[in-house]
Design an enzyme around this catalytic site. Structure first.
Site, PDB file in Angstrom:
ATOM      1  N   LYS A   1       0.740  -1.090   0.141  1.00  0.00           N
ATOM      2  CA  LYS A   1      -0.071   0.061   0.047  1.00  0.00           C
ATOM      3  C   LYS A   1       0.884   1.097   0.057  1.00  0.00           C
ATOM      4  O   LYS A   1       2.144   1.320   0.473  1.00  0.00           O
ATOM      5  CB  LYS A   1      -0.878  -0.160   1.190  1.00  0.00           C
ATOM      6  CG  LYS A   1      -1.534  -1.341   1.677  1.00  0.00           C
ATOM      7  CD  LYS A   1      -2.505  -1.846   0.339  1.00  0.00           C
ATOM      8  CE  LYS A   1      -3.104  -3.047   0.646  1.00  0.00           C
ATOM      9  NZ  LYS A   1      -3.885  -3.682  -0.060  1.00  0.00           N
TER      10      LYS A   1
HETATM   11  C1  LIG Z   1      -4.825  -4.787   0.939  1.00  0.00           C
HETATM   12  C2  LIG Z   1      -6.344  -5.097   0.775  1.00  0.00           C
HETATM   13  C3  LIG Z   1      -7.166  -5.635   1.959  1.00  0.00           C
HETATM   14  C4  LIG Z   1      -6.425  -6.476   3.055  1.00  0.00           C
HETATM   15  O1  LIG Z   1      -5.353  -5.760   3.719  1.00  0.00           O
HETATM   16  P1  LIG Z   1      -4.292  -6.985   4.650  1.00  0.00           P
HETATM   17  O2  LIG Z   1      -3.647  -5.802   5.407  1.00  0.00           O
HETATM   18  O3  LIG Z   1      -3.493  -7.468   3.638  1.00  0.00           O
HETATM   19  O4  LIG Z   1      -5.126  -7.541   5.356  1.00  0.00           O
HETATM   20  C5  LIG Z   1      -8.254  -5.393   2.024  1.00  0.00           C
HETATM   21  N1  LIG Z   1      -9.081  -4.577   1.056  1.00  0.00           N
HETATM   22  C6  LIG Z   1      -8.351  -4.035   0.087  1.00  0.00           C
HETATM   23  C7  LIG Z   1      -9.078  -3.187  -0.880  1.00  0.00           C
HETATM   24  C8  LIG Z   1      -6.861  -4.299   0.070  1.00  0.00           C
HETATM   25  O5  LIG Z   1      -6.229  -3.642  -1.296  1.00  0.00           O
END
Ligand SMILES: *Cc1c(COP(=O)(O)O)cnc(C)c1O
Length: 402
Positions: free
Chosen positions: A170
């Site tokens: 992210k």
């Molecule tokens: C990355 C992501 C998640 C999950 O996040 P984690 O930290 O990997 O559990 C959930 N929703 C969206 C839209 C994502 O891009």
């Protein structure tokens, strides 16, 4: 280093005379977003799960989830014992379609999980209206849109709860991590306890004593962010707006260059998106202009040209190999419960079409010099011009594709 030497590595450690990193990040991220409360957590998945539990979603309930997103959105719903109802996306934005969402609401629907995907936002005008009219709480999943704004207001602040992931990929990351935002003090109190075994921060804290008091008004669990992760996030947050602006600038350059490339279009972005962010940059490919090659073959060729990964978008959730609702949690559902979770019952034509025609470039690419944007346009043009030769290569889907 300050976290390391403080001797306090978790919120469940003794108060050392100054606010811990987790509290400092929580305050900073709430202020950044213009919202009253923030609770950091271990992951985006944990944030979504806590949001559902805080809103009292559980067995027998249904939650609207987009048909084109990361599997965690649906698996969080399964984790609380509820049923994910997969809703098709709008073919313009690839976010959940408000029309399809309205049609998917039943007497069992208890929440709407709107994901802001890729480089655009879900229609917050339509979804806040729908949420109000049908009295259904809106959860915004902003894991791909940290810092984005709709009509000048940050995302994650429109619904009952905003959820974020700070996982490695992210734009704001601590390797693993997450956060929830809310303006509702009662929801906030539940959220705080849900992520720390039913405990909440005491005020004022006392030096040398635990800062968490045992409240036990909900059944919590430990989903707390560590001090190291919170310190990383606090540091990185200071650059988020500037990095988002740089990526947006490069995206504008790339968009203008792509106007020169036949068969490639960027994603349309509603004018209400006043601050766009780029988790990744979506390219719509005219498959015929690319000689009828598969999007996977085209993405692989572009990746080879650029030396960076271009991916097709997610598979529709009901075709996703990681979405196995009948295997969770123990697979001993009644016939009726199995039928409700059966992914075959959902029809997601726009999600399917997006998987057939769209690919993405990841956000680090957009921090490159403008000349890098030129390289992308050149690579796309080269792959299109070589479409016939590409027929000789594998058209199969990339194994690790989303
Ligand atoms: C990355 C992501 C998640 C999950 O996040 P984690 O930290 O990997 O559990 C959930 N929703 C969206 C839209 C994502 O891009």
């Amino acid at each position: 280093m300050a976290a390391l030497h403080s001797g306090r590595w978790a919120i469940s450690g003794a108060y050392a005379g100054e606010p811990c990193f987790e509290r400092r990040f929580a305050r900073a991220f709430a202020e950044f977003n213009g919202v009253a409360f923030c609770t950091p957590t271990t992951s985006g998945t944990a944030s979504l799960t806590i949001a559902l539990l805080a809103l009292d979603v559980g067995p027998g309930d249904e939650v609207l989830v987009p048909g084109l997103t990361w599997v965690a959105c649906a698996s969080a719903v399964l984790a609380v014992g509820a049923v994910p109802v997969l809703v098709d996306v709008s073919d313009e934005t690839l976010a959940m379609s408000p029309t399809a969402a309205r049609a998917a609401i039943s007497s069992r629907t208890r929440a709407i999980m709107l994901v802001h995907p890729f480089c655009t936002l879900g229609d917050l005008d339509a979804f806040t209206t729908l949420s109000r009219e049908r009295r259904l709480p809106l959860i915004e999943d902003c894991s791909q849109a940290h810092g984005a704004a709709w009509r000048g207001r940050r995302v994650g602040t429109f619904g009952s709860i905003g959820c974020f992931s700070m996982q490695q990929s992210k734009v704001l990351t601590s390797g693993e991590g997450g956060a929830l935002l809310t303006n509702d003090p009662q929801l906030h109190d539940r959220i705080e306890q849900l992520r720390s075994d039913g405990r909440r921060f005491v005020t004022p804290p006392r030096r040398g004593r635990l800062e968490l008091a045992e409240v036990g008004k909900v059944q919590g669990r430990n989903l707390c962010l560590s001090e190291f992760q919170a310190a990383v996030l606090l540091g990185r947050l200071a650059s988020l707006d500037a990095e988002n602006a740089l990526r947006a600038d490069r995206a504008r350059v790339l968009e203008s260059l792509l106007a020169q490339v036949a068969g490639v279009r960027p994603l349309a972005r509603p004018s209400m998106v006043t601050t766009p962010t780029y988790y990744n940059f979506v390219l719509r490919i005219d498959i015929d202009a690319f000689g009828g090659n598969s999007i996977d073959a085209i993405a692989r060729a572009v990746s080879e040209e650029l030396g960076t990964l271009a991916h097709p978008v997610y598979r529709p959730m009901n075709e996703h190999p990681l979405y196995q609702p009948l295997l969770a949690p123990r697979g001993d559902y009644s016939e009726l419960e199995r039928a409700r979770r059966d992914k075959e019952r959902f029809v997601l034509p726009a999600s399917k079409e997006a998987r057939r025609t769209c690919m993405t470039l990841t956000h680090p690419v957009l921090l490159d010099d403008p000349s890098g944007m030129q390289d992308i346009a050149v690579a796309l043009d080269k792959v299109r011009a070589a479409a016939t030769e590409l027929h000789r290569l594998s058209q199969g889907s990339t194994r690790e594709a989303f």
